[in-house]
Scaffold this motif. Structure first.
Motif, PDB file in Angstrom:
ATOM      1  N   ILE A 204     -15.336  -9.292   9.763  1.00 56.45           N
ATOM      2  CA  ILE A 204     -15.298  -8.523   8.527  1.00 56.45           C
ATOM      3  C   ILE A 204     -14.848  -9.437   7.404  1.00 56.45           C
ATOM      4  N   ASN A 205     -15.547  -9.381   6.304  1.00 52.79           N
ATOM      5  CA  ASN A 205     -15.232 -10.235   5.177  1.00 52.79           C
ATOM      6  C   ASN A 205     -14.582  -9.404   4.073  1.00 52.79           C
ATOM      7  N   GLN A 206     -13.253  -9.326   4.135  1.00 53.27           N
ATOM      8  CA  GLN A 206     -12.547  -8.584   3.091  1.00 53.27           C
ATOM      9  C   GLN A 206     -12.570  -9.390   1.812  1.00 53.27           C
ATOM     10  N   VAL A 207     -12.876  -8.713   0.708  1.00 52.99           N
ATOM     11  CA  VAL A 207     -12.897  -9.429  -0.562  1.00 52.99           C
ATOM     12  C   VAL A 207     -11.836  -8.899  -1.520  1.00 52.99           C
ATOM     13  N   GLU A 208     -11.286  -7.727  -1.223  1.00 51.50           N
ATOM     14  CA  GLU A 208     -10.318  -7.149  -2.149  1.00 51.50           C
ATOM     15  C   GLU A 208      -9.299  -6.318  -1.390  1.00 51.50           C
ATOM     16  N   PHE A 209      -8.077  -6.362  -1.887  1.00 42.69           N
ATOM     17  CA  PHE A 209      -7.041  -5.470  -1.395  1.00 42.69           C
ATOM     18  C   PHE A 209      -6.678  -4.494  -2.491  1.00 42.69           C
ATOM     19  N   GLU A 210      -6.471  -3.246  -2.093  1.00 43.57           N
ATOM     20  CA  GLU A 210      -5.878  -2.290  -3.022  1.00 43.57           C
ATOM     21  C   GLU A 210      -4.563  -1.851  -2.406  1.00 43.57           C
ATOM     22  N   ASP A 211      -3.472  -2.173  -3.074  1.00 44.25           N
ATOM     23  CA  ASP A 211      -2.138  -1.861  -2.552  1.00 44.25           C
ATOM     24  C   ASP A 211      -1.552  -0.699  -3.331  1.00 44.25           C
ATOM     25  N   MET A 212      -1.029   0.286  -2.596  1.00 41.27           N
ATOM     26  CA  MET A 212      -0.382   1.421  -3.265  1.00 41.27           C
ATOM     27  C   MET A 212       1.019   1.595  -2.714  1.00 41.27           C
ATOM     28  N   ILE A 213       1.974   1.683  -3.619  1.00 36.48           N
ATOM     29  CA  ILE A 213       3.375   1.654  -3.211  1.00 36.48           C
ATOM     30  C   ILE A 213       4.085   2.864  -3.772  1.00 36.48           C
ATOM     31  N   VAL A 214       4.825   3.543  -2.904  1.00 37.75           N
ATOM     32  CA  VAL A 214       5.516   4.738  -3.336  1.00 37.75           C
ATOM     33  C   VAL A 214       6.833   4.873  -2.567  1.00 37.75           C
ATOM     34  N   PRO A 215       7.907   5.256  -3.256  1.00 37.68           N
ATOM     35  CA  PRO A 215       9.155   5.553  -2.547  1.00 37.68           C
ATOM     36  C   PRO A 215       9.138   7.008  -2.102  1.00 37.68           C
ATOM     37  N   ARG A 216       9.717   7.272  -0.953  1.00 42.22           N
ATOM     38  CA  ARG A 216       9.819   8.666  -0.502  1.00 42.22           C
ATOM     39  C   ARG A 216      10.920   8.783   0.528  1.00 42.22           C
ATOM     40  N   MET A 217      11.268  10.013   0.873  1.00 43.60           N
ATOM     41  CA  MET A 217      12.242  10.207   1.932  1.00 43.60           C
ATOM     42  C   MET A 217      11.513  10.161   3.270  1.00 43.60           C
TER      43      MET A 217
ATOM     44  N   LEU B 263       2.656   3.046  -7.657  1.00 45.62           N
ATOM     45  CA  LEU B 263       2.461   1.673  -8.116  1.00 45.62           C
ATOM     46  C   LEU B 263       1.252   1.079  -7.405  1.00 45.62           C
ATOM     47  N   ARG B 264       0.428   0.392  -8.152  1.00 45.88           N
ATOM     48  CA  ARG B 264      -0.796  -0.130  -7.535  1.00 45.88           C
ATOM     49  C   ARG B 264      -1.026  -1.587  -7.911  1.00 45.88           C
ATOM     50  N   TYR B 265      -1.489  -2.355  -6.936  1.00 44.72           N
ATOM     51  CA  TYR B 265      -1.933  -3.734  -7.151  1.00 44.72           C
ATOM     52  C   TYR B 265      -3.365  -3.837  -6.643  1.00 44.72           C
ATOM     53  N   ARG B 266      -4.213  -4.444  -7.405  1.00 43.47           N
ATOM     54  CA  ARG B 266      -5.551  -4.783  -6.909  1.00 43.47           C
ATOM     55  C   ARG B 266      -5.657  -6.293  -6.874  1.00 43.47           C
ATOM     56  N   LEU B 267      -5.875  -6.820  -5.692  1.00 47.30           N
ATOM     57  CA  LEU B 267      -5.825  -8.263  -5.506  1.00 47.30           C
ATOM     58  C   LEU B 267      -7.096  -8.767  -4.858  1.00 47.30           C
ATOM     59  N   PRO B 268      -7.525  -9.961  -5.256  1.00 46.82           N
ATOM     60  CA  PRO B 268      -8.634 -10.598  -4.552  1.00 46.82           C
ATOM     61  C   PRO B 268      -8.106 -11.208  -3.254  1.00 46.82           C
ATOM     62  N   VAL B 269      -8.920 -11.170  -2.218  1.00 47.82           N
ATOM     63  CA  VAL B 269      -8.525 -11.824  -0.972  1.00 47.82           C
ATOM     64  C   VAL B 269      -8.891 -13.300  -1.083  1.00 47.82           C
ATOM     65  N   PRO B 270      -7.945 -14.186  -0.812  1.00 41.34           N
ATOM     66  CA  PRO B 270      -8.268 -15.619  -0.935  1.00 41.34           C
ATOM     67  C   PRO B 270      -9.306 -16.006   0.114  1.00 41.34           C
ATOM     68  N   SER B 271     -10.200 -16.847  -0.276  1.00 38.52           N
ATOM     69  CA  SER B 271     -11.203 -17.303   0.695  1.00 38.52           C
ATOM     70  C   SER B 271     -10.555 -18.323   1.636  1.00 38.52           C
ATOM     71  N   PRO B 272     -11.090 -18.440   2.836  1.00 39.81           N
ATOM     72  CA  PRO B 272     -10.445 -19.291   3.835  1.00 39.81           C
ATOM     73  C   PRO B 272     -10.396 -20.739   3.398  1.00 39.81           C
ATOM     74  N   GLU B 273      -9.284 -21.395   3.733  1.00 35.13           N
ATOM     75  CA  GLU B 273      -9.162 -22.828   3.468  1.00 35.13           C
ATOM     76  C   GLU B 273      -9.837 -23.540   4.627  1.00 35.13           C
ATOM     77  N   GLU B 274     -10.906 -24.214   4.343  1.00 33.15           N
ATOM     78  CA  GLU B 274     -11.668 -24.827   5.447  1.00 33.15           C
ATOM     79  C   GLU B 274     -10.985 -26.095   5.936  1.00 33.15           C
TER      80      GLU B 274
END
Lengths: 274, 274
Positions: A204-217, B263-274
């Motif tokens: 699988i070739n991931q190209v993007e991450f979407e991170d979501m962060i939330v505090p909760r109990m 809170l949200r972050y959208r990040l690119p996935v780094p391409s592999p270091e060959e």
DNA sequence: ACGGATTTGTGCGTATGTATA
DNA sequence: CTATACATACGCACAAATCCG
């Protein structure tokens, strides 16, 4: 019965709170016993308990029967990095064959351990939304309970739950080990360390991450697994991996104890677009 | 007095908790009154209160005297982006002259407002550490209380506190406005919108952000300012700006209500270091 | 291994204050 | 103004956990 503006318990609450904030009651120190506070202020024990329960709900003190008593809560600052562009580090850095989290924690002087368990579960509402599947669809959840201890065989302290949720077609993908045996890395109940990370290794070739962060109990389960005191909030970090076709291929949901760990991102500042 | 394994209050707690999780008690719905639960279970009212207080501490229900009663807590999912590489968006994106947070919130259908206040305060321990100054040193804190409402003039809902902490030499840097008047943007108690962001405009070249995120329970001040219910944890997002000389020039500490914002972050996935 | 001391946890009854529709 | 329902406050009894002789 309330004479002034503030209720009686609030005086005790405020007094203890400022004492803690001023470090007159440092972390680890004993909070006076309920009866001793009751006598000191001339209140009933139940009134004192209201104040102490509030401090507990605020995460400032612990409680325990008998000689445990109540103590001012200790805090730790163990970092875990979700992105570190400087050092080129990612949780799923393709260049490293070592578990990223373990390496991070060891560098900070702790001894890590993981307990891994895989279950097939119907997708909870939030996970279903993140992965864009119908709620209730059966997904693989690979749960890692992550614990640390200080070298001299101290008791272990649980730090976080890291759950990888994947749809069936992805969870069933196979790799071949040194002996030529096929196995599904996302269904293994043991540490699987693959150069480049599991997701990349299964094609699988991931190209993007979407991170979501939330505090909760925490839920009662999480209280159990993470050995949390009442009043300890947790952070929930959900990382959605998106592949080159735009599909949301997996969700890594990490739940960490707020009084023990700090989530960190190191990011480059983009240069101005001229 | 405890008959089974679980204490009596735990039965009520568990029953209500599962009812809420199964959506039999949906958000906003009324929780049965203390006396009615007491009769239903055959327990004393104080025992019922123990259960309800625990649910409150877990952030699941609200409480209020009189006909407010107790209700199942509502949750919102307003996003705020700390990094969005796809859209080229940063809080301090140099290409945009608009306030990033306001733009984000408006896109999601809310009407934002900020209340800004500047104070000179001794550096708290954590801020001092982040900025690498002695604790107690006088710093400028520019606090923005950020509120939103739905268009039709609903009551405003506070979402977050955004505090910019800067050392004096940076806080006193000046800009010149359209009328040729000099002013210190970091000490202004009004919205200051500068193309490229304030920090860049006053001649600082940030090259790296270090973001640290932790869940915690709010202080009484924060409960007041954010209008938090007991049992609402907050997230604390500290962004440290590091300039091209390695100096830690400012800390942007954002505290957000966990039941309202993500809170949200959208990040690119780094391409592999060959 | 046991018993006592200490301290918190659970649970009851009761009374009155206070906020809201 | 009144009814409702939560908030505060007291007193009491016994259970359970922990530590220390």
């Amino acid at each position: 019965m309330t004479i002034g503006q503030r209720p009686r318990w609030r005086y005790i609450y405020d007094d203890l709170r400022t004492a803690i904030e001023r470090d007159e009651l440092p972390p680890g120190s004993r909070v006076p016993a309920e009866m001793s506070l009751a006598e000191q202020y001339g209140y009933a024990r139940n009134t004192v308990r209201t104040a102490l329960n509030a401090l507990q709900a605020d995460g400032l003190i612990t409680a325990g029967a008998g000689s445990l008593g109540r103590t001012v809560r200790r805090r730790y600052q163990i970092f875990f990095d979700a992105a570190d562009f400087e050092r080129g580090v990612y949780h799923d850095n393709p260049a490293r064959a070592q578990d990223q989290w373990k390496a991070d924690v060891e560098r900070q002087g702790w001894t890590p351990r993981q307990i891994i368990r895989v279950d097939w579960l119907p997708a909870p509402r939030d996970v279903a939304e993140w992965l864009d599947v119908p709620p209730g669809e059966l997904l693989a959840r690979r749960r890692r309970v992550r614990l640390v201890s200080r070298p001299p065989s101290d008791p272990e302290m649980p730090l976080m739950l890291a759950d990888t949720w994947t749809p069936e077609d992805i969870a069933r993908r196979v790799l071949t080990d040194d002996q030529g045996q096929e196995y599904c890395p996302l269904l293994e109940e043991r540490d699987v360390v693959v150069r480049g990370g599991i997701i990349r290794a299964i094609g699988i070739n991931q190209v993007e991450f979407e991170d979501m962060i939330v505090p909760r109990m925490p839920s009662p389960d999480e209280v159990e697994l993470l050995d949390l005191q009442p009043g300890s909030p947790v952070g929930q970090h959900a990382r959605i991996g998106i592949d080159d076709t735009g599909r949301r291929v997996r969700a890594l949901v990490s739940t960490w104890a707020g009084d023990r760990q700090v989530l960190r991102y190191r990011l480059p500042v983009p240069s101005p677009e001229e």
